[in-house]
Design an enzyme around this catalytic site. Structure first.
Site, PDB file in Angstrom:
ATOM      1  N   LYS A 103      -2.331  -1.672  -3.777  1.00  0.00           N
ATOM      2  CA  LYS A 103      -3.148  -0.471  -3.763  1.00  0.00           C
ATOM      3  C   LYS A 103      -2.269   0.769  -3.827  1.00  0.00           C
ATOM      4  O   LYS A 103      -1.265   0.799  -3.119  1.00  0.00           O
ATOM      5  CB  LYS A 103      -3.947  -0.472  -2.456  1.00  0.00           C
ATOM      6  CG  LYS A 103      -4.782   0.734  -2.207  1.00  0.00           C
ATOM      7  CD  LYS A 103      -5.378   0.623  -0.827  1.00  0.00           C
ATOM      8  CE  LYS A 103      -6.201   1.874  -0.582  1.00  0.00           C
ATOM      9  NZ  LYS A 103      -6.743   1.917   0.745  1.00  0.00           N
ATOM     10  N   LYS A 133       0.861  -1.188   0.000  1.00  0.00           N
ATOM     11  CA  LYS A 133       0.000   0.000   0.000  1.00  0.00           C
ATOM     12  C   LYS A 133       0.896   1.236   0.000  1.00  0.00           C
ATOM     13  O   LYS A 133       1.721   1.418   0.888  1.00  0.00           O
ATOM     14  CB  LYS A 133      -0.912   0.003   1.226  1.00  0.00           C
ATOM     15  CG  LYS A 133      -1.811   1.229   1.260  1.00  0.00           C
ATOM     16  CD  LYS A 133      -2.826   1.178   2.387  1.00  0.00           C
ATOM     17  CE  LYS A 133      -3.642   2.453   2.397  1.00  0.00           C
ATOM     18  NZ  LYS A 133      -4.594   2.503   3.506  1.00  0.00           N
TER      19      LYS A 133
HETATM   20  C1  PBG Z   1      -6.888   3.909   5.321  1.00  0.00           C
HETATM   21  C2  PBG Z   1      -7.413   3.794   3.941  1.00  0.00           C
HETATM   22  C3  PBG Z   1      -7.291   4.712   2.901  1.00  0.00           C
HETATM   23  C4  PBG Z   1      -7.938   4.162   1.806  1.00  0.00           C
HETATM   24  C5  PBG Z   1      -8.450   2.939   2.192  1.00  0.00           C
HETATM   25  N1  PBG Z   1      -8.093   2.703   3.506  1.00  0.00           N
HETATM   26  C6  PBG Z   1      -6.726   6.074   2.892  1.00  0.00           C
HETATM   27  C7  PBG Z   1      -5.310   6.248   3.215  1.00  0.00           C
HETATM   28  O1  PBG Z   1      -4.548   5.305   3.374  1.00  0.00           O
HETATM   29  O2  PBG Z   1      -4.911   7.415   3.322  1.00  0.00           O
HETATM   30  C8  PBG Z   1      -8.069   4.810   0.465  1.00  0.00           C
HETATM   31  C9  PBG Z   1      -9.102   4.238  -0.416  1.00  0.00           C
HETATM   32  C10 PBG Z   1      -9.413   5.091  -1.588  1.00  0.00           C
HETATM   33  O3  PBG Z   1      -8.751   6.123  -1.850  1.00  0.00           O
HETATM   34  O4  PBG Z   1     -10.354   4.733  -2.303  1.00  0.00           O
HETATM   35  N2  PBG Z   1      -7.707   3.231   6.223  1.00  0.00           N
END
Ligand code: PBG
Length: 342
Positions: free
Chosen positions: A256, A204
């Site tokens: 992701k 991520k």
């Molecule tokens: C954090 C989380 C995020 C997203 C999913 N889980 C935001 C981040 O990490 O700042 C982003 C999902 C998206 O942008 O669709 N719990």
């Protein structure tokens, strides 16, 4: 006066033969989509009596409890593979108390969905503190204001137990803390939740493509997440994260964001013995919506092309805000302008 077509060299290989008509193209198509490949991320807001739009994500809403159940039921009837639930609490504090409270919005939503939907779809829970903390970070902070990895693991263990008790089938730890999969797996096993599975956010990245999501969850974050999420410049460390998550007990792994990281997805998919997912994040969704609102791209075809790209790169499942809509297209039979995706 027209000049005669020039006669050039005659090719021996003619790949165009396999593209000559719809049936031929369909015969040789390597990748397809089915509703069960798609997972719908959904937002539920505490205290809301009806759903409210998210301006940066046209077509996506913050649900009330009732509208969440209705939309999740519809998505399930259309055959989506699962729903991933994010909570938007009324109150936040330093340790994200709402995340572990059985009466917190996310845990209540999971309980309600499991009782309404049973095992008819896979109910997934975002396992992260950022929606629940007043500083907006994915973990708790130490005395110097830094995200404290190991203290956060204690909170994740508690959060996992609350989500498992609420009936979530699959927990999605998205906070990028070291050792989070092992810590959560141990907590679940010790409490007897042997069947509660873990969908690890393995690679991520600290991405600007999450921008619209911050509005979707009313994020309080100041600053960024670069001390725990991965550097967009790096590919290799995704494989290290994969090794660790597998060793720690991940049942599925995820990459992701999506399209900007197809190379990472491909690398992870080639190395992983467990199913691999991709998350088409909020910014990817909003870009497609914005460009198509201008008439610059064909929305529906762009949506399916983007989802197919994940399958081609090796994803078994795709988290996408289009999941329910696209599942509906396949269930009802693809409209004529989308038949090329059958
Ligand atoms: C954090 C989380 C995020 C997203 C999913 N889980 C935001 C981040 O990490 O700042 C982003 C999902 C998206 O942008 O669709 N719990």
């Amino acid at each position: 006066m027209t000049s005669p077509m020039p006669v050039g060299p005659t090719p021996i290989d003619r790949p165009r033969r396999l593209r000559s008509n719809t049936a031929m193209r369909s015969l040789v198509r390597e990748n397809t989509l089915r509703p069960a490949d798609l997972v719908l991320p959904m937002f539920v807001r505490e205290g809301a009596s009806e759903s409210s739009p998210i301006s940066s994500m046209p077509g996506v809403v913050q649900h009330s409890m009732d509208s969440l159940v209705a939309a999740a039921t519809e998505a399930t009837e259309r055959g989506v593979g699962g729903v991933m639930i994010f909570g938007v609490p009324e109150r936040k504090d330093a340790i994200g108390s709402g995340a572990t409270d059985p009466d917190g919005i996310l845990n209540r939503a999971l309980t309600r969905l499991r009782s309404e939907l049973g095992d008819s779809t896979v109910i997934m829970a975002d396992l992260c503190l950022d929606e629940f903390t007043d500083h907006g970070h994915c973990g708790v902070l130490d005395a110097d204001g830094r995200v404290d990895n190991d203290a956060t693991l204690v909170r994740y263990r508690e959060m996992a137990l609350a989500q498992a008790a609420a009936g979530a089938h699959l927990l999605g730890p998205s906070g990028m803390m070291d050792g989070q999969i092992a810590a959560i797996r141990e907590a679940l096993d010790d409490a007897g939740y042997l069947d509660t599975a873990l969908y690890a956010y393995t690679a991520k990245y600290a991405s600007a493509f999450y921008g619209p999501f911050r509005e979707a969850v009313d994020s309080s974050l100041q600053g960024d997440r670069r001390t725990y999420q991965q550097d967009p410049a790096n590919g290799r460390e995704a494989l290290r994260e994969l090794e660790l998550d597998l060793a720690e007990g991940a049942d599925l792994v995820m990459v992701k964001p999506g399209l900007p990281y197809l190379d990472v997805l491909r690398d992870v998919a080639q190395a992983s013995p467990v199913p691999v997912g991709a998350y088409q994040v909020s910014g990817e969704y909003s870009m497609i919506e914005a460009a198509s609102a201008h008439g610059w791209i064909d929305r529906d075809r762009t949506v399916l092309e983007s989802l197919l790209a994940f399958r081609r790169a090796g994803a078994s499942t795709v988290l996408t805000y289009y999941a329910s809509e696209v599942a509906g297209w396949y269930r009802d039979g693809l409209p004529a302008h989308l038949r090329e995706f059958l």
